[in-house]
Design a protein around this motif. Structure first.
Motif, PDB file in Angstrom:
ATOM      1  N   ILE A   1      84.664  -6.188  50.546  1.00  0.00           N
ATOM      2  CA  ILE A   1      83.542  -6.836  51.229  1.00  0.00           C
ATOM      3  C   ILE A   1      82.800  -7.734  50.241  1.00  0.00           C
ATOM      4  O   ILE A   1      82.427  -8.860  50.575  1.00  0.00           O
TER       5      ILE A   1
ATOM      6  N   ILE B   1      84.851 -10.801  49.675  1.00  0.00           N
ATOM      7  CA  ILE B   1      84.691 -11.790  50.735  1.00  0.00           C
ATOM      8  C   ILE B   1      83.351 -12.501  50.572  1.00  0.00           C
ATOM      9  O   ILE B   1      83.252 -13.712  50.733  1.00  0.00           O
ATOM     10  N   ALA B   2      82.323 -11.717  50.212  1.00  0.00           N
ATOM     11  CA  ALA B   2      81.020 -12.331  49.985  1.00  0.00           C
ATOM     12  C   ALA B   2      81.101 -13.339  48.838  1.00  0.00           C
ATOM     13  O   ALA B   2      80.418 -14.355  48.847  1.00  0.00           O
TER      14      ALA B   2
ATOM     15  N   ALA C   1      83.705 -15.105  48.171  1.00  0.00           N
ATOM     16  CA  ALA C   1      84.410 -16.279  48.672  1.00  0.00           C
ATOM     17  C   ALA C   1      83.548 -17.083  49.636  1.00  0.00           C
ATOM     18  O   ALA C   1      83.850 -18.230  49.920  1.00  0.00           O
TER      19      ALA C   1
ATOM     20  N   TRP D   1      78.749  -9.461  60.761  1.00  0.00           N
ATOM     21  CA  TRP D   1      80.035  -9.364  60.079  1.00  0.00           C
ATOM     22  C   TRP D   1      81.163  -9.249  61.095  1.00  0.00           C
ATOM     23  O   TRP D   1      82.190  -9.920  61.005  1.00  0.00           O
TER      24      TRP D   1
ATOM     25  N   ILE E   1      77.978 -14.516  57.254  1.00  0.00           N
ATOM     26  CA  ILE E   1      77.789 -13.891  55.944  1.00  0.00           C
ATOM     27  C   ILE E   1      76.544 -14.449  55.266  1.00  0.00           C
ATOM     28  O   ILE E   1      75.801 -13.732  54.607  1.00  0.00           O
TER      29      ILE E   1
ATOM     30  N   GLU F   1      73.461 -12.251  53.858  1.00  0.00           N
ATOM     31  CA  GLU F   1      72.989 -12.246  52.475  1.00  0.00           C
ATOM     32  C   GLU F   1      71.474 -12.090  52.394  1.00  0.00           C
ATOM     33  O   GLU F   1      70.965 -11.455  51.477  1.00  0.00           O
TER      34      GLU F   1
END
Lengths: 297, 232, 610
Positions: free
Chosen positions: B55, B58-59, B61, C335, C355, C359
């Protein structure tokens, strides 16, 4: 109309594209400025969000936890240079969920009785899950969670078991990476010194706690050089941090009762120290501990 | 390189291992550095996530940390198109079989980055009966990134360390890496799922242990055994 | 919807009394101290289950698990928790006991299809044979594995001691690595006299045969039809982790699908039984690693339930817990929507937007709990620390850029502006897209009856039109005083699951807007009402605590023997049980839909395999 849903969706992506460029043009030439960075990482931002990692790093918050480290007195402490804060009570080893802490309790060579000092202290960071229980349950504020995440290595057999020498950091390092928390803890201890030291001093008829060299909070000397180390405009970067700090100051200050030493007077805690703002700092102090080996000169 | 921590500056040290026969050959050495420069800036990782660390990968990327800045955004689902395997998470015994197979399928030059405590050395789940204590028990690992999980920035630091490592590698004969040394390199034998995982490289050792006709001792048994001679 | 006529007696005690009357010899109260429910004679278990399902409305078998009482009666016990859905209420707990040597219990798969995977798990880990189970095979480990690891007398290679803390750590703790003490340097343990020479591992062909997929194209050279078996995973871009599906196809149409799991089986429960009560908290983070806060919450309320009056959670702690849980729900749904679109082929753009919003929530988690994902924030009796005054960072590394924001202002801006904007944007981007509609509508259907029978939970259940949400059906924390709707969608296809998640995010924002004033009002109040000691003891007994996680019902079944460690630590994982109907949902669709159906279930392998 068939296809209108797709067009609507494409409109959203196109909007994103445009806003990104608007931001880019707006920040032309100031891309690396701290205020631009703060704006970019704020909720109001609609465009570009990228943190250009090795050139600008997203500093981690004070409560951030990575691997644990042990606290010692500063090496230049006049009374207890480099003394361990850990009393090897073993609570961290007991509370550690994956059991990654090994402690050899020290023994007094004369009497053979256990003494409150670790002889060896190991943490296997290949097992550590960064949960922070050791720091949370340590009754002496002796183990803390580090903020340095740049630990990648080419081999692990020797690098990934941290021994006592590798784990120990001076208390000024902790005060620099988590000033608010350090001040809170200091207030809870009743002074700068370790609780056992305070007891011993009391017994010896001394003032229980000395005014700490970095007793007053937010410890300035550390972040400042780090900020200055930012390559381009040191003059621009440092005041920016300075400014944001003064803005931020009231709230945490009200929360954490300032330690007694902060108020008491104009005599420097050590000869030769100068007063900057509300803090005494040693102009010649080596602040290496906070500097990290890393990329970028 | 004290404590094994990477000082990236060390890597730019003048005595980068340059094979003797290469030292006079300026054309090849500069070709080597050009080649490595190109290679290290277009590492294609395998699109392959194991556990929690995936995870964060992916964050990394995604737009905030953006692997594309390093030429790594092309995550390939097929091992045959990938240069780098990011082992992102706990490796179980059941999973190590496909992982070794995937590693064998990757074309050389290939690199492995063990992301997080689990991939490096078992992590908090190390004591479990189905967990491999580190992927380096099976395949060679180039960079270890500790943390549980490493933050995206920690992973980026590890990837930069990998780039530096690649930049040091030399094209010459007898070079520091197997794939430039000439000749085909050997495949890693694929583990077998038996009563417990079986590493074919341990066949001899297994036979020897089996002659003792006792189950493999647990750590507590081994500890008790190793304590005995001292007391005796 | 269920239009069952519920019996006159609806409260639990009278139901149990009626059942005891109905089965005078087979059903008796569980009289052990701290235990609840009834013990049912194994032979009459299927009859009992049929009666409670058909006559008393316990139509939803939520959790099935086994416990090994070695040294405490020396028997194996299977524990069932059945609910009424959608009306809610406390579960009916019933248990069946069997001998450790020759453990047999009748299977309940024919009555509750949702028991399928859970019985296989109990067989795999405890060696209990469920008589009548159609497909009783190992599920998390592989065929040929030696022993049943969850039994108390099974010791793994790095076994040190029954319970933590280990004695080797302090005061004479010289560091060692477990592998240094294993002759193979690996975490392995072979039976006595085992050699490689005469061992024949299960081949891929045997494996396919054992999946009952019927076709073995590898072994049959004269194979000439369209029918073939396709393997997806465990390394596959769209399996959301290391999940494997074996699909039997006719042309491109799916005939049957068999999930294969266990590639991330990291022995959570075995380790959990060794850990201290607190030690399990950070491990729960790693169950469903996208929703660590919700996992913490479910575990905390379970242990609090067992501690009874010894802990009381202060109001502010409850407010903060709900704040965290709802923010987590939003991160999870963001997600999940992002990656559903990945599965449909809209590679990365929707996921990038999702995403990015996630964040901002993670920034808040990091400032409050100390970690982006593995929050370890809840404590038994409260939370770890109050929210920080400011979300501020301190420069420590070269090139560090600092930020400084007021926490409450940040939250206000996040909840009132940023999150609704992002949700609307996703809606605008995706909901009306013709491609998404044609890929999703009518695909992966799960009718309401089937969803209940298969023990589906969370968005999967609600998208099939069943208004069952534990926050309402069995309220915990301060949810009763908060206003929100249980979202449902009528059709039970992929599109409905997607849209339901959007709706749920909006409801979460609605809850968060009610949380904000409560946060302000309770400022400075205590946040912890438990024991401050680093090692707590929990009174003997059992408890099943459950909460509405973003993925469904996360339950913890804990058994304490009164000590500092759980005797049994079982996780009722929504991702695991929601996979039970996967085969049925995929049947008849095209092979390209498999990943979309899987994506719409929204699984996380850390929780599926544990």
């Amino acid at each position: 109309m068939y296809g209108s849903g797709i067009l609507k969706g494409l409109g959203v992506t196109f909007r994103h594209l445009i806003t990104t460029f608007i931001d880019d043009i707006q920040w032309l030439g100031r891309k690396r400025d701290v205020d631009v960075f703060q704006q970019k990482q704020s909720l109001a931002n609609r465009g570009l969000v990228t943190v250009e990692y090795p050139d600008e790093k997203l500093a981690v918050p004070e409560r951030f936890r990575f691997t644990p480290f042990l606290i010692t007195y500063n090496q230049d402490d006049p009374d207890y240079p480099g003394k361990d804060w850990c009393t090897s009570c073993g609570i961290c080893a007991k509370v550690c969920p994956p059991q990654c802490i090994w402690i050899v309790r020290g023994t007094d060579p004369k009497t053979g009785r256990p003494k409150p000092e670790p002889e060896q202290f190991y943490i296997d960071i290949d097992i550590c899950m960064n949960c922070g229980y050791c720091a949370e349950y340590c009754p002496f504020d002796a183990i803390k969670m580090d903020h340095n995440y740049e630990l990648a290595s080419y081999e692990r057999t020797s690098a990934h078991i941290h021994d006592k020498a590798r784990l120990s950091r001076e208390i000024r390092y902790w005060q620099s990476i988590a000033p608010t928390i350090a001040a809170e803890e200091e207030a809870a201890r009743g002074g700068y010194d370790h609780t056992d030291v305070q007891k011993a001093r009391k017994k010896a008829g001394l003032e229980p706690s000395r005014p700490g060299p970095y007793a007053a909070k937010p410890a300035e000397p550390e972040p400042a050089p780090a900020a200055v180390a930012v390559a381009e405009p040191p003059a621009a970067a440092a005041p920016q941090i300075e400014a944001s700090k003064t803005e931020s100051a009231p709230a945490p200050k009200a929360e954490a009762t300032p330690p007694a030493s902060a108020a008491d007077g104009e005599t420097p805690p050590h000869p030769g120290w100068v007063k900057r703002g509300k803090r005494w700092i040693d102009p010649n102090a080596k602040v290496e501990p906070v500097r990290r080996k890393g990329k970028g000169e | 390189m004290s404590n094994g921590e990477i000082n990236l500056r060390d890597l730019q040290h003048p005595d980068i291992p340059v094979p003797e026969e290469m030292q006079s050959n300026i054309a090849v050495t500069s070709l080597s550095s050009l080649y490595n420069w190109a290679r290290s800036r277009s590492i294609w990782p395998m699109l392959f996530g194991l556990a929690c660390c995936a995870i964060e990968m992916i964050a990394t990327a995604a737009s905030r940390f953006d692997l594309a800045r390093f030429g790594m955004e092309v995550m390939r689902a097929s091992p045959r198109q990938a240069d780098l395997m990011i082992v992102s998470g706990t490796v179980t015994k059941k999973m190590v079989v496909p992982i070794v197979r995937l590693y064998n399928q990757m074309p050389e030059p290939k690199y492995v980055l063990a992301m997080g405590a689990c991939a490096s050395g078992g992590g908090p789940f190390k004591e479990g009966y189905n967990v491999v204590s580190g992927i380096d028990k099976y395949i060679p690992v180039d960079v270890y990134v500790p943390g549980c999980p490493p933050t995206p920035q920690a992973l980026l630091y590890g990837l930069i360390a990998l780039q530096k490592k690649i930049e040091r590698q030399s094209l010459g004969v007898g070079a520091s890496v197997p794939w430039y040394g000439g000749g085909p390199s050997e495949e890693v034998p694929i583990p077998i799922l038996g009563p417990d995982i079986i590493d074919p490289r341990h066949a001899e050792l297994l036979r020897k242990e089996a002659q003792k006709n006792r189950p493999t001792p647990t750590v507590s048994e081994a500890l008790a055994e190793s304590a005995q001679p001292e007391s005796a | 919807m269920t239009d069952q006529v519920l019996p006159q007696v609806t409260d639990l005690p009278s139901t149990i009394a009626a059942l005891k009357e109905r089965f005078p010899n087979a059903v008796k109260d569980d009289t052990r101290n701290g235990y609840e429910g009834v013990i049912v004679d194994a032979a009459s278990l299927p009859d009992f289950a049929r009666v409670i399902r058909d006559e008393y409305g316990f139509n939803y078998l939520s959790s099935l698990t086994a416990v090994d009482y070695l040294g405490h009666g020396d028997h194996l016990e299977v524990v069932y928790h059945a609910f009424r859905v959608p009306s809610g209420g406390k579960p009916l707990v019933f248990k069946a006991q069997t001998d450790r040597q020759d453990a047999v219990i009748p299977s309940l798969v024919s009555i509750y299809p949702g028991a399928d995977f859970q019985e296989r798990e109990a067989y795999d880990l405890y060696g209990i044979h469920f008589a009548g189970h159609p497909n009783l095979k190992r599920i998390l480990l592989w065929e040929g594995f030696e022993g049943h690891p969850m039994r108390k007398d099974y010791h793994e290679a790095y076994y040190e001691q029954e319970t933590k803390p280990f004695d080797t750590r302090w005061p004479g703790g010289h560091v060692f690595r477990g592998e240094e003490y294993n002759p193979f340097g690996h975490n392995v343990r072979y039976p006595a006299g085992f050699t490689l020479d005469d061992y024949k591992p299960q081949s891929e062909a045997d494996f396919q045969q054992s999946m009952a997929l019927g076709v073995d194209i590898m072994g049959d050279p004269a194979f000439r039809t369209d029918r073939l078996v396709v393997n997806l995973g465990p390394h596959h871009p769209s399996t959301h982790g290391v999940f494997r599906m074996m699909v039997a196809l006719t042309g491109e149409t799916i005939e049957s699908l068999e999930p294969v799991m266990g590639y991330l089986h990291r022995n959570h429960e075995k380790i959990g039984e060794r850990n201290t009560w607190y030690g399990n908290m950070p491990f729960t983070d790693r169950l469903d690693y996208i929703c660590s806060m919700c996992n913490n919450l479910a575990y905390a309320i379970t242990v609090e339930q067992m501690m009874g009056g010894q802990v009381s959670v202060p109001y502010r702690a409850e407010v903060i817990r709900v704040l965290m849980a709802e923010l987590t729900r939003i991160t999870n749904h963001l997600w999940s929507i992002g990656f559903l679109l990945n599965d449909l082929g809209a590679f990365f753009t929707p996921a990038l937007y999702a995403i990015q919003t996630r964040e901002y929530i993670l920034d808040f988690f990091e400032a409050t709990a100390g970690s982006r994902m593995m929050c370890n924030y809840m404590r038994i009796g409260g939370v770890f620390k109050d929210l920080p005054q400011r979300i501020r960072s301190e420069a420590a590394l070269i090139n560090d850029r600092v930020r400084d924001m007021d926490t409450l202002e940040y939250l206000e801006q996040l909840i009132n502006d940023r999150l609704p904007r992002s949700i609307d944007e996703l809606d605008e981007l995706l909901s009306e897209s013709e491609i998404i509609k044609s890929r999703c509508i009518g695909v992966g259907l799960l009718p309401a009856e089937m969803a209940i029978a298969y023990s589906a939970s969370g968005p999967l259940l609600r998208a099939s039109g069943v208004p069952y949400d534990i926050r309402r059906a069995n309220p915990y924390s301060i949810y009763p005083e908060l206003e929100f709707d249980i979202c449902t969608r009528p059709n039970g296809d992929i599109y409905d699951r997607y849209y339901l998640r959007l709706d749920e995010m909006r409801q979460s924002v609605r809850i968060l807007k009610q949380i904000l004033p409560r946060l302000k009002d309770t400022q400075g109040q205590p946040i912890f009402g438990g024991k401050t000691s680093y090692s707590i003891k929990v009174p003997a007994g059992e408890a099943y605590g459950f909460a509405e996680n973003p993925k469904g019902e996360l339950g913890f079944y804990l058994v304490s023997m009164g000590g500092g460690n759980p005797w049994r630590y079982h996780v009722r994982a929504p991702s695991f049980i929601n996979l039970t109907p996967l085969g049925e949902m995929c049947k008849g669709h095209k092979v390209a839909d498999v990943v979309a159906v899987l994506g719409s279930i929204d699984i996380v392998l850390g929780e599926t395999d544990r």
